[in-house]
Design an enzyme around this catalytic site. Structure first.
Site, PDB file in Angstrom:
ATOM      1  N   TYR A 215       0.820  -1.179   0.046  1.00 59.71           N
ATOM      2  CA  TYR A 215      -0.052   0.005  -0.123  1.00 59.71           C
ATOM      3  C   TYR A 215       0.896   1.163  -0.025  1.00 59.71           C
ATOM      4  O   TYR A 215       0.402   2.355  -0.329  1.00 59.71           O
ATOM      5  CB  TYR A 215      -1.028   0.354   1.249  1.00 59.71           C
TER       6      TYR A 215
ATOM      7  N   LYS B  93       3.840 -15.335   2.868  1.00 61.32           N
ATOM      8  CA  LYS B  93       3.796 -16.062   1.457  1.00 61.32           C
ATOM      9  C   LYS B  93       5.345 -16.465   1.371  1.00 61.32           C
ATOM     10  O   LYS B  93       5.761 -16.151   0.026  1.00 61.32           O
ATOM     11  CB  LYS B  93       3.192 -15.307   0.554  1.00 61.32           C
TER      12      LYS B  93
ATOM     13  N   ASP C 101      -2.652 -18.267   2.496  1.00 59.42           N
ATOM     14  CA  ASP C 101      -3.581 -18.855   1.832  1.00 59.42           C
ATOM     15  C   ASP C 101      -4.150 -20.107   2.989  1.00 59.42           C
ATOM     16  O   ASP C 101      -5.221 -20.012   3.071  1.00 59.42           O
ATOM     17  CB  ASP C 101      -3.270 -19.712   0.419  1.00 59.42           C
TER      18      ASP C 101
ATOM     19  N   ASP D 272      -4.995  -6.880   6.253  1.00 55.39           N
ATOM     20  CA  ASP D 272      -6.298  -6.151   5.648  1.00 55.39           C
ATOM     21  C   ASP D 272      -7.384  -7.076   5.506  1.00 55.39           C
ATOM     22  O   ASP D 272      -8.243  -7.157   5.668  1.00 55.39           O
ATOM     23  CB  ASP D 272      -5.965  -5.321   4.254  1.00 55.39           C
TER      24      ASP D 272
ATOM     25  N   ASP E 154     -10.628  -8.742   8.064  1.00 54.51           N
ATOM     26  CA  ASP E 154     -12.028  -8.764   7.514  1.00 54.51           C
ATOM     27  C   ASP E 154     -12.529 -10.101   7.500  1.00 54.51           C
ATOM     28  O   ASP E 154     -13.790  -9.974   8.028  1.00 54.51           O
ATOM     29  CB  ASP E 154     -12.100  -8.163   6.019  1.00 54.51           C
TER      30      ASP E 154
END
Ligand code: NAD
Length: 369
Positions: free
Chosen positions: A146, A195, A227, A251, A255
Site C-alpha cells: 500500500y 507467503k 492462503d 487487511d 476482514d
C-alpha cells in the site's frame, strides 16, 4: 488525571457512533475521577468540504498534540459521492493514510472475539465455534504494497500497472516485537503469516520474526502461509491467539476474522506507534446506507474507546469496566439491527435498540458497577 483526546467524528455514521463512545468515556471520567478534554479534528469527506483536502497540516498537528485519537469513520458512497470524482490523493481515505504515515502508526490491532450471546450471528457451524474464539490480528500498517512505488504506463500500446511490496528488516522487527508483547498479555501464542514460498519480502519477514522470537522464549510461535491462514480462520478459528502479518494480508485476514464474529459493528481497532499514542476506531466504514437513521451499532466504537483507555492511557480497570458493561448489555438481551438474530425463535428473547439507546444502556451498566 486529565487527558486530551483528539476526536475524528468523520463522515456517515461516524458522528453518531463517536457521540456514544464519548458518552461512555465521560461516564468513566465521572466514576473514576478523570477528565477527558476533546478536540474535534477534521478528516475525510467533511474535511474536503470544509478545506478542499481530506487532511490539513493543522489537523495532523492537533492529532499529534493529543494523548490519543478516537475516530468514527470516513468516506461516503464510493459510487455516488462527489468525493470519489476527485483524484485518488484528494479522496477521503487519503486523509487516513496520510495520518497513519504522519503519526508513524505502524501497528494495527484488530481483536476478533465471539461473544457468547452472539454465537447465532456467527456464520460458522456450531461444532467449529465450540466455546467461541478470541484472537488478535496484528497488522503492519505503514509498509508493504500500500505504500510501495506504483505506476501505470503504456508500452507498445499495452497498458501495464505495477505495484511494489517492500519491507526492510527494521520495519519487520518493530511490528514483530509488538506482536510478541501483545501475545504475552494474552495466551502467549503468535502465528506469523506470510507467503514465504513465493515472496522475497515474506522470506525476510520469516527470518526476522524468528530472530525476534528468541527474545520471547515464553511465547510459542509458528509460521503459516497466508492462503492456509485464510482457510484455517473458517475451519478452526479457536487455534489462533495473535496473528502477526504484513499490511495487505492483514487487511484481508482481519476482514475475514471480523466476519466470522458475526458483525463488523462489534469490532474495535487500534493503530499504535512507538510511543503510547494511538488512533482508535471501529473496524467498519462510514456505512452510508444507514447514516443518519440512528440505527448504527456503536459498540465497536465504544470498545475502541476501551482500547484507548488500556493502551494509550494505561487505565486497565476502566477499560475492563467498559468491556464488562458491553457484555452485560448483550446478556440483558439488547441488540442493534446488525446483531439481531435472524431466526424468529431468537428474536423473541431480545430487544432491538438504536444507536443512542445502546450507548445509554452501556453507560447505565458502568454506573451500576
Ligand atoms: P462499511 O463498513 O461502511 O459498510 C458495510 C456494511 O456494514 C453496510 O451494510 C453497513 O451498513 C454495515 N455496517 C458498518 N458499520 C456498521 C455499524 N456500526 N452498525 C451497523 N452496520 C454497520 O463498508 P463500505 O460500505 O464498503 O464502505 C463505506 C465507506 O466507508 C467507503 O467510503 C469506504 O471507503 C469507507 N471506509 C472507511 C473506513 C475507515 O474510516 N477506516 C474503513 C472501511 C471503509
Amino acid at each position: 488525571m486529565s487527558y486530551r483526546i483528539g476526536v475524528i467524528s468523520g463522515d456517515g455514521i461516524g458522528p453518531e457512533i463517536v457521540a456514544e463512545a464519548r458518552k461512555v468515556l465521560d461516564c468513566i471520567g465521572t466514576k473514576y475521577g478523570h477528565t477527558f478534554e476533546y478536540e474535534e479534528i477534521l478528516m475525510g469527506g467533511c474535511s474536503i468540504d470544509a478545506t478542499g483536502v481530506p487532511l490539513t497540516d493543522e489537523a495532523i498537528a492537533q492529532a499529534k498534540a493529543s494523548d490519543a485519537v478516537l475516530m468514527g469513520s470516513i468516506g461516503g458512497n464510493t459510487a455516488t459521492s462527489p468525493w470519489y470524482q476527485l483524484e485518488p490523493g484528494l479522496r477521503p481515505e487519503a486523509g487516513l493514510l496520510k495520518l497513519r504515515k504522519s503519526l508513524n502508526l505502524f501497528a494495527n490491532l484488530r481483536p476478533a472475539y465471539l461473544y457468547e450471546e452472539l454465537k447465532e450471528a456467527c456464520p460458522l457451524r456450531e461444532d467449529i465455534i465450540g466455546d467461541g474464539f478470541d484472537m488478535m490480528i496484528m497488522r503492519e500498517l505503514t509498509g508493504g504494497l500500500y505504500f510501495g512505488e506504483r505506476r501505470t504506463e503504456e508500452k507498445d500500446g499495452v497498458i501495464t500497472a505495477t505495484d511494489t511490496l517492500t519491507y526492510n528488516e527494521n520495519e519487520i522487527r518493530r511490528i514483530a516485537a509488538r506482536g510478541f508483547d501483545i501475545a504475552r498479555k494474552r495466551r502467549r501464542k503468535v502465528t506469523s503469516v506470510d507467503k514465504a514460498n513465493v515472496l522475497d519480502s515474506s522470506r525476510l519477514w520469516r527470518k526476522i520474526v524468528e530472530e525476534v522470537a528468541k527474545d520471547y522464549p515464553d511465547v510459542s510461535y509458528e509460521h503459516m502461509l497466508v492462503d492456509n491462514c485464510a482457510m484455517q480462520l473458517v475451519k478452526d478459528p479457536k487455534q489462533f491467539d495473535v496473528i502477526l502479518t504484513e499490511n495487505m494480508f492483514g487487511d484481508i485476514l482481519s476482514d475475514e476474522a471480523s466476519m466470522v464474529t458475526g458483525s463488523i459493528g462489534m469490532l474495535s481497532s487500534a493503530s499504535l506507534n512507538d510511543t503510547r499514542f494511538g488512533l482508535y476506531e471501529p473496524s467498519g466504514g462510514s456505512a452510508p446506507d444507514i447514516a443518519g437513521k440512528g440505527i448504527a451499532n456503536p459498540i465497536a466504537t465504544v470498545l475502541s474507546a476501551a482500547m484507548l483507555l488500556r493502551y494509550s492511557l494505561d487505565l486497565d480497570t476502566e477499560a475492563d469496566a467498559v468491556e464488562a458493561a458491553v457484555k452485560q448489555v448483550l446478556k440483558d438481551g439488547y441488540r442493534t439491527i446488525d446483531i439481531m438474530p435472524q431466526k424468529a425463535a431468537g428474536a423473541s428473547s431480545v430487544k432491538r435498540v438504536g444507536t443512542k439507546e445502546m450507548g445509554d444502556l452501556i453507560v447505565e451498566r458502568i454506573e451500576k458497577r
